[in-house]
Scaffold this active site. Sequence first.
Site, PDB file in Angstrom:
ATOM      1  N   ASP A   9      -3.912  -2.058   6.125  1.00  0.00           N
ATOM      2  CA  ASP A   9      -3.881  -3.363   5.487  1.00  0.00           C
ATOM      3  C   ASP A   9      -4.936  -4.252   6.166  1.00  0.00           C
ATOM      4  O   ASP A   9      -5.434  -3.932   7.251  1.00  0.00           O
ATOM      5  CB  ASP A   9      -2.477  -3.954   5.668  1.00  0.00           C
ATOM      6  CG  ASP A   9      -2.380  -5.401   5.232  1.00  0.00           C
ATOM      7  OD1 ASP A   9      -2.768  -5.701   4.087  1.00  0.00           O
ATOM      8  OD2 ASP A   9      -1.933  -6.232   6.042  1.00  0.00           O
ATOM      9  N   ILE A  10      -5.276  -5.378   5.511  1.00  0.00           N
ATOM     10  CA  ILE A  10      -6.291  -6.276   6.078  1.00  0.00           C
ATOM     11  C   ILE A  10      -5.660  -7.447   6.820  1.00  0.00           C
ATOM     12  O   ILE A  10      -5.714  -7.529   8.040  1.00  0.00           O
ATOM     13  CB  ILE A  10      -7.243  -6.780   4.974  1.00  0.00           C
ATOM     14  CG1 ILE A  10      -8.132  -5.631   4.472  1.00  0.00           C
ATOM     15  CG2 ILE A  10      -8.106  -7.910   5.510  1.00  0.00           C
ATOM     16  CD1 ILE A  10      -9.100  -6.024   3.371  1.00  0.00           C
ATOM     17  N   ASP A  11      -5.082  -8.375   6.078  1.00  0.00           N
ATOM     18  CA  ASP A  11      -4.617  -9.635   6.675  1.00  0.00           C
ATOM     19  C   ASP A  11      -3.410  -9.406   7.565  1.00  0.00           C
ATOM     20  O   ASP A  11      -2.390  -8.866   7.134  1.00  0.00           O
ATOM     21  CB  ASP A  11      -4.292 -10.638   5.572  1.00  0.00           C
ATOM     22  CG  ASP A  11      -5.524 -10.994   4.758  1.00  0.00           C
ATOM     23  OD1 ASP A  11      -6.380 -11.723   5.281  1.00  0.00           O
ATOM     24  OD2 ASP A  11      -5.635 -10.504   3.613  1.00  0.00           O
ATOM     25  N   GLY A  44      -4.073  -6.096  -0.691  1.00  0.00           N
ATOM     26  CA  GLY A  44      -3.838  -6.844  -1.915  1.00  0.00           C
ATOM     27  C   GLY A  44      -5.089  -7.571  -2.382  1.00  0.00           C
ATOM     28  O   GLY A  44      -5.130  -8.076  -3.499  1.00  0.00           O
ATOM     29  N   LYS A 184       0.801  -0.545  -3.331  1.00  0.00           N
ATOM     30  CA  LYS A 184      -0.184   0.207  -2.557  1.00  0.00           C
ATOM     31  C   LYS A 184       0.201   1.691  -2.505  1.00  0.00           C
ATOM     32  O   LYS A 184      -0.672   2.566  -2.493  1.00  0.00           O
ATOM     33  CB  LYS A 184      -0.271  -0.348  -1.137  1.00  0.00           C
ATOM     34  CG  LYS A 184      -0.855  -1.744  -1.032  1.00  0.00           C
ATOM     35  CD  LYS A 184      -0.933  -2.191   0.424  1.00  0.00           C
ATOM     36  CE  LYS A 184      -1.414  -3.632   0.552  1.00  0.00           C
ATOM     37  NZ  LYS A 184      -1.523  -4.060   1.961  1.00  0.00           N
ATOM     38  N   ASP A 207       1.786  -5.253   7.601  1.00  0.00           N
ATOM     39  CA  ASP A 207       2.586  -6.328   8.183  1.00  0.00           C
ATOM     40  C   ASP A 207       3.346  -7.160   7.161  1.00  0.00           C
ATOM     41  O   ASP A 207       4.211  -7.945   7.527  1.00  0.00           O
ATOM     42  CB  ASP A 207       1.689  -7.275   8.985  1.00  0.00           C
ATOM     43  CG  ASP A 207       0.837  -8.148   8.069  1.00  0.00           C
ATOM     44  OD1 ASP A 207       0.070  -7.599   7.254  1.00  0.00           O
ATOM     45  OD2 ASP A 207       0.959  -9.385   8.146  1.00  0.00           O
ATOM     46  N   ASN A 210       4.058  -6.821   0.778  1.00  0.00           N
ATOM     47  CA  ASN A 210       3.398  -5.886  -0.127  1.00  0.00           C
ATOM     48  C   ASN A 210       3.059  -4.558   0.550  1.00  0.00           C
ATOM     49  O   ASN A 210       2.439  -3.687  -0.060  1.00  0.00           O
ATOM     50  CB  ASN A 210       2.136  -6.504  -0.735  1.00  0.00           C
ATOM     51  CG  ASN A 210       1.056  -6.808   0.284  1.00  0.00           C
ATOM     52  OD1 ASN A 210       1.345  -7.017   1.465  1.00  0.00           O
ATOM     53  ND2 ASN A 210      -0.186  -6.860  -0.163  1.00  0.00           N
TER      54      ASN A 210
END
Length: 264
Positions: A9-11, A44, A184, A207, A210
Site C-alpha cells: 500500500d502507499i499512504d 486506492g 485490492k 494500514d 481498504n
Amino acid sequence: MKKPIVFFDIDGTLLNEEKKIPASTKKAVHLLQEQGIHTVIATGRAPKMFYWIQKELNIDSYVAMNGQYVVFDGQEIYANPIDRDRLETLSMMTASNGHGMAYCSHLDYKVSKSNHPFIEGGFDSLMLPYPEVDEEYFKQLPIFQGHLYCGPQNAQMYFDHFPDFSFIKWDANAYDILPKGASKAVGIQKMLEILDIKKENSFAFGDGLNDLEMLTMVGTGVAMGNAVPEAKAAADVITTSSSHDGILNGLIKVGLLEKDVTLV
C-alpha cells in the site's frame, strides 16, 4: 519454486506521515528487487497520483484504484471500469445535493466542482494539489474508481440509494466509490494467476480499511504499526509504523530480508 511477490500500500505504508518514502523503505525495496522478488504497489490511488513513487522505487507493476486496474511490468493485465450510466446517476444526485465527486481513469483524475471544501480537504490529506474540474470526465474515458465528497451525516443516503456500489471511507469527508465486490484482493488475485505464483508465496503490507481483503487473501498479511485496528486484526504480522522503518522491519520479521541490513 517461483520467487515471492510483495504488495505494498502507499499512504501510511510506503509513505510516512510526511508523505515521503523513508530511506529504510527505499533500501528494503531495492534489496528485494536484487533478489528477484516481485515488488508491486497496491493502492486506492489513481496511477497519475503515484508515478513519482514508481520512479523512486523502480516499480513497474501495480494494483491501482483498489484492484480495478492492474499493470505488470508496464503492461495492463486487468481493467474493470464502473458502469457509466450508474456513475452518471450518482453524479446527478451529488450535484443536486451540493456534494462533490472525483473521477479516476487510468490516465488522469478530475473533480466535479471547484473550490469544494471537502475535495480540498481530501487532496490536502494526500498532499496533492486541487485537481482540474471536469464534471463530465466520466463520459470521456473509462472510470475505474470514483470519490464521493460529503459529510458522514449525508453519506448514508448514497449507501442506501446505490447498493451496487461500495463506499470506503478514506478521509473525514471522502469515500472511494467502487463496484460492489471490488477490492485490492481481486486485482492481486488476477496478478497471481497470470504470474502463476501460489498464494503462500505472496505478502502484503497495509494500514487502512481498504487493505482488509488484501491482508487476508495473501499468504502473509503485514499491518503497519500505524494501521487501523481492523487492519491489525486482519493481518498475520504487525510491524512498526511507516515512520519508524515499518517496511524494513516487517520484511525482516517475515524472513524476506536478513536481520543485519544496513542503511548505508
